[in-house]
Design a protein around this motif. Structure first.
Motif, PDB file in Angstrom:
ATOM      1  N   TYR A   1      -1.091   2.729  -9.944  1.00 20.56           N
ATOM      2  CA  TYR A   1      -2.753   2.348 -10.177  1.00 20.56           C
ATOM      3  C   TYR A   1      -3.215   3.704 -10.630  1.00 20.56           C
ATOM      4  O   TYR A   1      -4.069   3.344 -11.753  1.00 20.56           O
ATOM      5  CB  TYR A   1      -3.092   2.219  -8.622  1.00 20.56           C
ATOM      6  N   ASP A   2      -2.956   4.924 -10.162  1.00 24.35           N
ATOM      7  CA  ASP A   2      -3.840   6.093 -10.266  1.00 24.35           C
ATOM      8  C   ASP A   2      -3.335   6.440 -11.944  1.00 24.35           C
ATOM      9  O   ASP A   2      -4.349   7.155 -12.539  1.00 24.35           O
ATOM     10  CB  ASP A   2      -3.222   7.364  -9.668  1.00 24.35           C
TER      11      ASP A   2
ATOM     12  N   GLU B   1       0.745  -1.226  -0.213  1.00 26.64           N
ATOM     13  CA  GLU B   1      -0.065  -0.055  -0.030  1.00 26.64           C
ATOM     14  C   GLU B   1       0.824   1.320   0.094  1.00 26.64           C
ATOM     15  O   GLU B   1       0.442   2.267   0.676  1.00 26.64           O
ATOM     16  CB  GLU B   1      -0.806  -0.030   1.352  1.00 26.64           C
ATOM     17  N   SER B   2       1.872   1.318  -0.666  1.00 32.19           N
ATOM     18  CA  SER B   2       2.916   2.138  -0.768  1.00 32.19           C
ATOM     19  C   SER B   2       2.534   3.385  -1.648  1.00 32.19           C
ATOM     20  O   SER B   2       1.336   3.195  -2.673  1.00 32.19           O
ATOM     21  CB  SER B   2       4.092   1.793  -1.159  1.00 32.19           C
ATOM     22  N   HIS B   3       2.946   4.563  -1.402  1.00 29.65           N
ATOM     23  CA  HIS B   3       2.942   5.832  -2.279  1.00 29.65           C
ATOM     24  C   HIS B   3       3.211   5.367  -3.749  1.00 29.65           C
ATOM     25  O   HIS B   3       2.386   5.847  -4.769  1.00 29.65           O
ATOM     26  CB  HIS B   3       3.610   7.023  -1.815  1.00 29.65           C
ATOM     27  N   SER B   4       4.175   4.550  -4.055  1.00 26.46           N
ATOM     28  CA  SER B   4       4.596   4.498  -5.493  1.00 26.46           C
ATOM     29  C   SER B   4       3.653   3.519  -5.916  1.00 26.46           C
ATOM     30  O   SER B   4       3.298   3.529  -7.357  1.00 26.46           O
ATOM     31  CB  SER B   4       5.839   3.564  -5.283  1.00 26.46           C
ATOM     32  N   ALA B   5       2.918   2.467  -5.488  1.00 23.16           N
ATOM     33  CA  ALA B   5       1.857   1.799  -5.800  1.00 23.16           C
ATOM     34  C   ALA B   5       0.655   2.379  -6.174  1.00 23.16           C
ATOM     35  O   ALA B   5       0.087   2.194  -7.184  1.00 23.16           O
ATOM     36  CB  ALA B   5       1.735   0.731  -4.782  1.00 23.16           C
ATOM     37  N   LYS B   6       0.369   3.397  -5.375  1.00 23.72           N
ATOM     38  CA  LYS B   6      -0.917   4.059  -5.702  1.00 23.72           C
ATOM     39  C   LYS B   6      -0.651   5.055  -6.740  1.00 23.72           C
ATOM     40  O   LYS B   6      -1.585   5.178  -7.659  1.00 23.72           O
ATOM     41  CB  LYS B   6      -1.089   4.931  -4.436  1.00 23.72           C
ATOM     42  N   LYS B   7       0.535   5.588  -6.963  1.00 26.28           N
ATOM     43  CA  LYS B   7       0.823   6.378  -8.321  1.00 26.28           C
ATOM     44  C   LYS B   7       0.773   5.499  -9.595  1.00 26.28           C
ATOM     45  O   LYS B   7       0.048   5.874 -10.601  1.00 26.28           O
ATOM     46  CB  LYS B   7       2.163   6.756  -8.056  1.00 26.28           C
TER      47      LYS B   7
END
Length: 286
Positions: A142-143, A134-140
């Motif tokens: 996904y987005d 659930e890291s910031h990199s993973a969210k980026k």
């Protein structure tokens, strides 16, 4: 633009049971940007699949959601577990495949003259970088899918900036990982040395460094070239030799002092390491 299908072979080389596919067709102006997307997709690949890799002058970025995949690069096989980013230069020889479990992941094929510097930092030691589930990199990552759906004329420029930001974050994570690694390896070795007479498990060592077992094993081996257990054995055998040379303790006492409750197991391991029994070694140095 993207619809779920079955058994689709994409530009990335993957052959999916389920997939969500967003092909892009970058124009001349888009290709002048530091980074641009060629393809973005999400897929779930079945067990024991070995997709045909496509070699071209671009890059493949992959994030594992669940299951496990593998990559072979420069003759080295690395497991790709949930929370791992994998970055590949597709002009070089590599192979990615699944084993005994399905592999759910998202991927992006991309290019750009601004990518290479980040690529060199991120892949300095491995093509696989653990960033967390659930890291910031993973969210980026996904987005990006939602931005890629936009037809706005300026979105390629903004997406280029988002991609460079993601690569910069991954490069920072790699550099931070390498810096922290020196500390955790030293802490682990010092703990081993101070507790040679005790039972030490990999789970215990990983917990002390606030790491998952898999991440701890991978990081330690990458740094030391040997597994934590293998390194612990070498420390115990080194200490045993020192005691055999410099003390009058019995083999039974030494075996306990270096973490072996069973004297026979100690003798067997010592002979396996040095080719002689503990007593033969002691007699040879006096």
């Amino acid at each position: 633009m993207g619809k779920r299908r079955t058994m689709k072979k994409t530009n990335s080389g993957y052959d999916y049971d389920e997939w969500l596919y967003y092909p892009k067709f970058p124009g001349r102006q888009t290709k002048n940007l530091p980074a641009y997307v060629i393809e973005y997709g999400e897929g779930r690949e079945g067990k024991n699949k070995r997709p045909k890799m496509i070699f071209s002058s671009d890059y493949l970025l992959n994030y594992t959601i669940s299951g496990c995949g593998y990559i072979i690069n420069n003759g080295k096989e690395t497991a790709i577990t949930p929370g791992c980013m994998t970055l590949v230069d597709r002009s070089a020889e590599y192979n990615m495949y699944t084993g005994d479990s399905e592999w759910e992941h998202i991927w992006m094929v991309f290019g750009g003259d601004g990518v290479r510097g980040y690529y060199n930092i991120i892949t300095d030691r491995s093509n696989v970088l653990y960033v967390g589930k659930e890291s910031h990199s993973a969210k980026k990552f996904y987005d990006l899918r939602f931005y890629l759906e936009s037809e706005e004329f300026y979105m390629d420029v903004r997406n280029s900036s988002r991609m460079i930001s993601l690569l910069a974050e991954m490069a920072e994570a790699r550099l931070r990982e390498e810096s922290e690694e020196l500390t955790f390896v030293q802490n682990t070795i010092e703990y081993m040395q101070a507790h040679l007479d005790e039972k030490i498990s990999v789970e215990e060592l990983a917990k002390k460094e606030y790491m998952s077992k898999f991440h701890f094993l991978r990081m330690f081996k990458e740094s030391m070239g040997i597994s934590p257990y293998g390194y612990l054995i070498s420390l115990r055998m080194k200490r045993a030799r020192e005691l055999l040379r410099g003390s009058e303790k019995t083999v039974a006492e030494i075996s306990k002092e270096v973490g072996y409750g069973d004297e026979k197991s100690f003798i067997r391991k010592f002979k396996e390491e040095f080719g002689v029994t503990p007593m033969q070694y002691r007699n040879s140095v006096f």
